[in-house]
Design an enzyme around this catalytic site. Structure first.
Site, PDB file in Angstrom:
ATOM      1  N   ALA A 159       0.800  -1.161  -0.053  1.00 19.73           N
ATOM      2  CA  ALA A 159       0.119  -0.237  -0.054  1.00 19.73           C
ATOM      3  C   ALA A 159       1.000   1.336   0.033  1.00 19.73           C
ATOM      4  O   ALA A 159       0.291   2.412  -0.246  1.00 19.73           O
ATOM      5  CB  ALA A 159      -0.790  -0.126   1.198  1.00 19.73           C
ATOM      6  N   LYS A 160       1.976   1.199   0.402  1.00 16.81           N
ATOM      7  CA  LYS A 160       3.067   2.238   0.559  1.00 16.81           C
ATOM      8  C   LYS A 160       2.373   3.389   1.034  1.00 16.81           C
ATOM      9  O   LYS A 160       2.529   4.698   0.554  1.00 16.81           O
ATOM     10  CB  LYS A 160       3.502   2.643  -0.982  1.00 16.81           C
ATOM     11  CG  LYS A 160       4.200   1.518  -1.728  1.00 16.81           C
ATOM     12  CD  LYS A 160       4.731   1.894  -3.097  1.00 16.81           C
ATOM     13  CE  LYS A 160       5.426   0.858  -3.881  1.00 16.81           C
ATOM     14  NZ  LYS A 160       4.611  -0.392  -4.093  1.00 16.81           N
ATOM     15  N   ARG A 161       2.158   3.379   2.313  1.00 11.85           N
ATOM     16  CA  ARG A 161       1.588   4.517   3.107  1.00 11.85           C
ATOM     17  C   ARG A 161       2.633   5.284   3.634  1.00 11.85           C
ATOM     18  O   ARG A 161       3.710   4.720   4.028  1.00 11.85           O
ATOM     19  CB  ARG A 161       0.540   4.030   4.105  1.00 11.85           C
ATOM     20  CG  ARG A 161      -0.765   3.150   3.718  1.00 11.85           C
ATOM     21  CD  ARG A 161      -1.483   3.930   2.873  1.00 11.85           C
ATOM     22  NE  ARG A 161      -2.866   3.401   2.491  1.00 11.85           N
ATOM     23  CZ  ARG A 161      -3.197   3.353   1.111  1.00 11.85           C
ATOM     24  NH1 ARG A 161      -2.557   3.370   0.130  1.00 11.85           N
ATOM     25  NH2 ARG A 161      -4.439   2.607   1.163  1.00 11.85           N
TER      26      ARG A 161
END
Length: 279
Positions: free
Chosen positions: A97-99
């Site tokens: 998700a690369k938050r």
């Protein structure tokens, strides 16, 4: 020794199945290649085939959240069931998700993906450290509390990233600074829970020897790198490096046995000492 850290769980899975992370990327072109509609139903069928192929067969699976998110709530419902099915089968799952944010917002992301019982619960989460590695503390801390993991972007292969991440601050490449800061969370002798993402096609990679945490290494296969390239970047921590593949496996089409054959071929293509094969 007590409960295993995420890093120890991943290493154990690598011993059993081979050190490989397989992506689930239901983008429009791949759905078409599989003869599926670019719709929620297409994504559902695609994901179920991947679960059938990979659950209980590979060390770790990484669904790309964006390809579910584009369908809104219905897409997230498919992602929820996919994550749950893989985890119920005992297969480790990384939510790609690369938050990245700060404070209560970062804590919200952590709760969404890492809290036990959350609808989107995964075993690990990818994070982006542009606001500083320290800003990711809510996710790093929650992962530690629940024996889960995080993977922080350190050295990526896209041109925009190379220009930024090879830049130096106080004589150190930014990518090296990211790796070194992540290493501080993995002290104590055991394989830690804070990992990094380092591309297998990166021409000037950071030194990973002191990380003592897992490494995701995309770029093997369709993007041009080999398992030997991954081994070279891994240095002394080859046992902690998991090449991440997607297209080179998924291009086999919608047949679970064929997908597993692609995985097996990639694992066996590791170096002669078997750095990425099951022991």
């Amino acid at each position: 020794m007590g409960t295993l850290t995420f890093g120890e769980r991943l290493v154990a899975a690598g011993r059993e199945y081979g050190r490989l992370c397989v992506g689930i990327d239901p983008h429009a072109a791949l759905l078409e290649q599989w003869g599926l509609p670019d719709s929620v139903e297409g994504v559902r069928v695609f994901s179920q085939i991947c679960v059938d192929a990979f659950a209980g067969y590979v060390a770790v699976v990484k669904p790309q959240v964006a390809f579910y998110e584009r369908f809104g709530a219905a897409g997230f419902a498919v992602l929820e069931s996919t994550l749950a099915a893989l985890r119920e089968a005992g297969t480790l799952v990384i939510a790609d998700a690369k938050r990245g944010d700060i404070g209560s917002t970062m804590a919200g992301y952590a709760a969404a993906w890492l809290a036990p019982g959350a609808p989107l619960e995964a075993d690990a989460l990818t994070l982006t450290p542009y606001l500083g590695v320290g800003s990711l503390a809510p996710a790093i801390d929650m992962a530690a509390e629940h024996h889960k993991g995080v993977f922080i972007m350190a050295a990526n292969s896209n041109p925009e990233a190379v220009a930024l991440q090879t830049g130096k601050i106080d004589g150190r490449m930014l990518s090296q600074r990211m790796v070194d800061e992540c290493a501080t969370y993995n002290s104590g002798g055991r394989v830690g829970h804070v990992g990094v993402v380092v591309g297998a096609t990166v021409s000037t990679p950071p030194v990973l020897d002191s990380l003592n945490g897992p490494v995701l290494m995309p770029g093997v296969g369709a993007q041009g790198a080999t398992m030997q390239d991954a081994e070279a970047i891994a240095g002394s921590i080859g046992h902690l490096v998991f090449p991440s593949v997607s297209r080179s496996v998924l291009s086999a089409g919608p047949d679970a046995p064929e997908l597993r054959k692609r995985v097996s071929a990639l694992v066996k293509s590791g170096n002669p000492q078997g750095a990425f094969t099951a022991e």
